[in-house]
Design an enzyme around this catalytic site. Structure first.
Site, PDB file in Angstrom:
ATOM      1  N   ARG A 187      45.798 -30.207  16.866  1.00 57.77           N
ATOM      2  CA  ARG A 187      46.983 -31.453  16.322  1.00 57.77           C
ATOM      3  C   ARG A 187      47.915 -31.733  16.654  1.00 57.77           C
ATOM      4  O   ARG A 187      47.432 -33.214  16.792  1.00 57.77           O
ATOM      5  CB  ARG A 187      47.753 -30.099  14.886  1.00 57.77           C
ATOM      6  N   TYR A 213      47.878 -25.685  16.439  1.00 58.41           N
ATOM      7  CA  TYR A 213      49.291 -26.993  16.160  1.00 58.41           C
ATOM      8  C   TYR A 213      49.261 -27.477  17.571  1.00 58.41           C
ATOM      9  O   TYR A 213      48.914 -28.898  17.574  1.00 58.41           O
ATOM     10  CB  TYR A 213      50.443 -26.398  16.146  1.00 58.41           C
ATOM     11  N   HIS A 253      57.826 -30.951   5.140  1.00 54.14           N
ATOM     12  CA  HIS A 253      57.492 -29.908   6.169  1.00 54.14           C
ATOM     13  C   HIS A 253      57.226 -30.363   7.766  1.00 54.14           C
ATOM     14  O   HIS A 253      56.658 -29.311   8.174  1.00 54.14           O
ATOM     15  CB  HIS A 253      55.791 -30.142   5.363  1.00 54.14           C
ATOM     16  N   VAL A 302      52.837 -34.564   8.961  1.00 54.26           N
ATOM     17  CA  VAL A 302      53.657 -34.222  10.190  1.00 54.26           C
ATOM     18  C   VAL A 302      53.529 -34.297  11.052  1.00 54.26           C
ATOM     19  O   VAL A 302      54.027 -34.754  12.489  1.00 54.26           O
ATOM     20  CB  VAL A 302      53.500 -32.265  10.565  1.00 54.26           C
ATOM     21  N   ASP A 303      52.925 -35.275  10.288  1.00 57.24           N
ATOM     22  CA  ASP A 303      52.323 -36.605  12.266  1.00 57.24           C
ATOM     23  C   ASP A 303      53.054 -37.541  12.012  1.00 57.24           C
ATOM     24  O   ASP A 303      54.237 -38.123  11.150  1.00 57.24           O
ATOM     25  CB  ASP A 303      50.790 -37.279  11.181  1.00 57.24           C
ATOM     26  N   SER A 340      48.598 -34.698  -3.641  1.00 58.41           N
ATOM     27  CA  SER A 340      47.685 -33.529  -4.874  1.00 58.41           C
ATOM     28  C   SER A 340      49.072 -33.527  -6.024  1.00 58.41           C
ATOM     29  O   SER A 340      47.998 -32.638  -6.948  1.00 58.41           O
ATOM     30  CB  SER A 340      47.039 -31.970  -3.681  1.00 58.41           C
ATOM     31  N   GLN A 373      55.647 -35.982   3.447  1.00 59.62           N
ATOM     32  CA  GLN A 373      55.271 -34.407   3.623  1.00 59.62           C
ATOM     33  C   GLN A 373      54.209 -34.341   4.830  1.00 59.62           C
ATOM     34  O   GLN A 373      53.960 -33.013   5.056  1.00 59.62           O
ATOM     35  CB  GLN A 373      54.145 -33.550   1.937  1.00 59.62           C
TER      36      GLN A 373
HETATM   37  P1  NAD Z   1      48.028 -32.802  -0.536  1.00 58.83           P
HETATM   38  O1  NAD Z   1      48.132 -32.262  -1.276  1.00 58.83           O
HETATM   39  O2  NAD Z   1      48.968 -34.287   0.150  1.00 58.83           O
HETATM   40  O3  NAD Z   1      46.900 -33.690  -0.830  1.00 58.83           O
HETATM   41  C1  NAD Z   1      45.694 -34.642  -0.477  1.00 58.83           C
HETATM   42  C2  NAD Z   1      45.545 -35.263  -1.240  1.00 58.83           C
HETATM   43  O4  NAD Z   1      45.462 -36.911  -0.796  1.00 58.83           O
HETATM   44  C3  NAD Z   1      44.836 -35.342  -2.308  1.00 58.83           C
HETATM   45  O5  NAD Z   1      44.926 -35.389  -3.554  1.00 58.83           O
HETATM   46  C4  NAD Z   1      43.785 -36.236  -1.927  1.00 58.83           C
HETATM   47  O6  NAD Z   1      42.481 -36.838  -4.177  1.00 58.83           O
HETATM   48  C5  NAD Z   1      43.986 -37.400  -1.471  1.00 58.83           C
HETATM   49  N1  NAD Z   1      43.618 -38.030  -0.648  1.00 58.83           N
HETATM   50  C6  NAD Z   1      42.575 -38.117   0.171  1.00 58.83           C
HETATM   51  N2  NAD Z   1      41.821 -38.923   0.503  1.00 58.83           N
HETATM   52  C7  NAD Z   1      42.071 -39.932   0.471  1.00 58.83           C
HETATM   53  C8  NAD Z   1      42.991 -41.400   1.202  1.00 58.83           C
HETATM   54  N3  NAD Z   1      41.857 -41.843   2.043  1.00 58.83           N
HETATM   55  N4  NAD Z   1      43.291 -42.585   0.167  1.00 58.83           N
HETATM   56  C9  NAD Z   1      44.226 -41.208  -0.504  1.00 58.83           C
HETATM   57  N5  NAD Z   1      44.336 -40.527  -1.026  1.00 58.83           N
HETATM   58  C10 NAD Z   1      43.556 -39.612  -0.108  1.00 58.83           C
HETATM   59  O7  NAD Z   1      47.765 -32.682   0.967  1.00 58.83           O
HETATM   60  P2  NAD Z   1      46.725 -31.409   1.697  1.00 58.83           P
HETATM   61  O8  NAD Z   1      46.135 -31.732   2.335  1.00 58.83           O
HETATM   62  O9  NAD Z   1      46.645 -30.186   0.420  1.00 58.83           O
HETATM   63  O10 NAD Z   1      48.312 -30.584   2.792  1.00 58.83           O
HETATM   64  C11 NAD Z   1      49.417 -29.231   2.321  1.00 58.83           C
HETATM   65  C12 NAD Z   1      49.722 -29.837   3.388  1.00 58.83           C
HETATM   66  O11 NAD Z   1      49.341 -29.827   4.747  1.00 58.83           O
HETATM   67  C13 NAD Z   1      50.803 -31.303   3.243  1.00 58.83           C
HETATM   68  O12 NAD Z   1      51.372 -31.410   2.795  1.00 58.83           O
HETATM   69  C14 NAD Z   1      51.355 -31.517   4.892  1.00 58.83           C
HETATM   70  O13 NAD Z   1      52.526 -30.432   5.048  1.00 58.83           O
HETATM   71  C15 NAD Z   1      49.910 -30.679   5.334  1.00 58.83           C
HETATM   72  N6  NAD Z   1      49.263 -31.573   5.817  1.00 58.83           N
HETATM   73  C16 NAD Z   1      49.801 -32.630   7.315  1.00 58.83           C
HETATM   74  C17 NAD Z   1      48.616 -33.708   7.357  1.00 58.83           C
HETATM   75  C18 NAD Z   1      49.099 -35.015   8.378  1.00 58.83           C
HETATM   76  O14 NAD Z   1      50.638 -34.735   8.827  1.00 58.83           O
HETATM   77  N7  NAD Z   1      48.713 -36.154   8.017  1.00 58.83           N
HETATM   78  C19 NAD Z   1      47.508 -33.902   6.618  1.00 58.83           C
HETATM   79  C20 NAD Z   1      47.079 -32.274   6.595  1.00 58.83           C
HETATM   80  C21 NAD Z   1      47.960 -30.868   5.643  1.00 58.83           C
END
Ligand code: NAD
Length: 229
Positions: free
Chosen positions: A56, A53, A104, A88-89, A172, A86
Site C-alpha cells: 500500500r 502495508y 485511521h 491512510v494515503d 459509506s 478516514q
Molecule cells: P468507505 O466506508 O469510506 O466506503 C467507500 C465509499 O466510497 C463508498 O460509499 C463508495 O460508494 C464510495 N465511492 C466509490 N468510488 C467513488 C468515487 N469515484 N467517488 C466518490 N465516492 C466513491 O471506505 P472503505 O473502502 O470501506 O474503507 C474502510 C476503511 O479502510 C477506511 O475508512 C480507511 O481507513 C481504509 N481504506 C483507506 C483507503 C485510502 O487511504 N485511500 C482505501 C481503502 C480503505
C-alpha cells in the site's frame, strides 16, 4: 472566515487508483479485512500484515491526487477548512490541504508496538519484522485497525465546533466511530454528501445528496461554495 469541515472516505481516492475496501466485495486487494487490519491478524501473521502495508505504501509513489483533492484544497482560499479523513494515503496533503486529521492513521508513518507514542515517518516504503524502535520494540504500521481505539476522534469532534458547513465525500458512513461525526455536526450546519450511492447513504434529512463520483461532482460543488462567500 466560515468554518468548513471536509470529511472524506476511501471514495475520494478511488479515481487516483487506490481501491476502496467496500466496493471490492469485502476483500481488500484480495485479503479478508481481519487478516490485514486487526490485532488478531497481526498476532497470527505479522509478515503478511507488514507486506500488505508495504505494498500500500509503495503504491503511494505511483498515484497522484485527483481533481477532487485539488478542488477541496482550493476551499482554503475562502473558508477555514479542516479535512477529517478516514484515508491512510497522503493525497490531501499532496493536493495542498493544510489542516488534516487522519482518523485511521497514516501509511507513511510507523510506530512502536511497545512504546505507542514513538511514531516516525518511514524513509522509503518497506518495514520488516526485526525493524525496531530505539527501545527495542518491533515497529508496526501506524494504522488504526478494526477494534483499536480511534485516538484522533477527540480532535475531530473538537474541530466540528462552530462548523457552518460539512462536505462528506466518498464515504459509506458505515465505519464507526468515524461515521458518527456526521451526526455530531452542529445544528444549522449545512451538509453535502457526494458519493455514487449518495441517495441510499443519506441517513439524515439535513444532508443534501449529490450522486456521482468525486472528480465529477466535487470541483463544481467547490466552485459553487466559493461563489457564496
Ligand atoms: P468507505 O466506508 O469510506 O466506503 C467507500 C465509499 O466510497 C463508498 O460509499 C463508495 O460508494 C464510495 N465511492 C466509490 N468510488 C467513488 C468515487 N469515484 N467517488 C466518490 N465516492 C466513491 O471506505 P472503505 O473502502 O470501506 O474503507 C474502510 C476503511 O479502510 C477506511 O475508512 C480507511 O481507513 C481504509 N481504506 C483507506 C483507503 C485510502 O487511504 N485511500 C482505501 C481503502 C480503505
Amino acid at each position: 472566515m466560515k468554518k468548513l469541515i471536509v470529511f472524506t472516505g476511501a471514495g475520494v481516492s478511488a479515481e487516483s487508483g487506490i481501491k476502496t475496501f467496500r466496493d471490492a466485495g469485502g476483500l481488500w486487494e484480495g485479503h479478508d479485512i481481519i487478516e490485514v487490519a486487526s490485532p488478531e491478524g497481526w498476532r497470527k501473521n505479522p509478515e503478511l500484515v507488514q507486506n500488505f502495508y508495504n505494498l500500500r505504501r509503495k503504491q503511494l509513489h505511483e498515484v497522484k491526487p485527483n481533481a477532487a483533492h485539488y478542488a477541496l484544497a482550493k476551499l482554503e482560499t475562502a473558508y477555514d477548512v479542516t479535512v477529517i479523513t478516514q484515508n491512510v494515503d497522503d493525497l490531501h496533503e499532496r493536493a495542498g490541504s493544510s489542516k488534516i486529521i487522519h482518523l485511521h492513521g497514516e501509511l507513511k508513518k510507523v510506530r512502536s508496538t511497545t512504546h505507542p507514542n514513538y511514531v516516525i515517518t518511514l524513509d522509503g516504503w518497506e518495514l520488516k519484522m526485526g525493524d525496531l524502535c530505539p527501545h527495542g520494540g518491533q515497529l508496526r504500521p501506524h494504522i488504526v485497525w478494526f477494534g483499536e481505539l480511534v485516538t484522533e476522534m477527540d480532535r475531530a469532534t473538537k474541530a466540528l465546533e462552530g462548523a457552518e458547513m460539512m462536505l462528506v465525500i466518498g464515504s459509506s458512513l458505515q465505519v464507526y466511530p468515524a461515521a458518527g461525526l456526521v451526526g455530531m455536526a452542529p445544528a444549522g450546519c449545512k451538509i453535502y454528501l457526494v458519493d455514487p450511492h449518495a441517495e441510499a447513504l443519506k441517513n439524515n434529512s439535513r444532508i443534501e445528496a449529490i450522486t456521482g463520483s468525486a472528480t465529477q461532482k466535487v470541483p463544481d460543488l467547490v466552485e459553487f461554495l466559493l461563489k457564496q462567500v
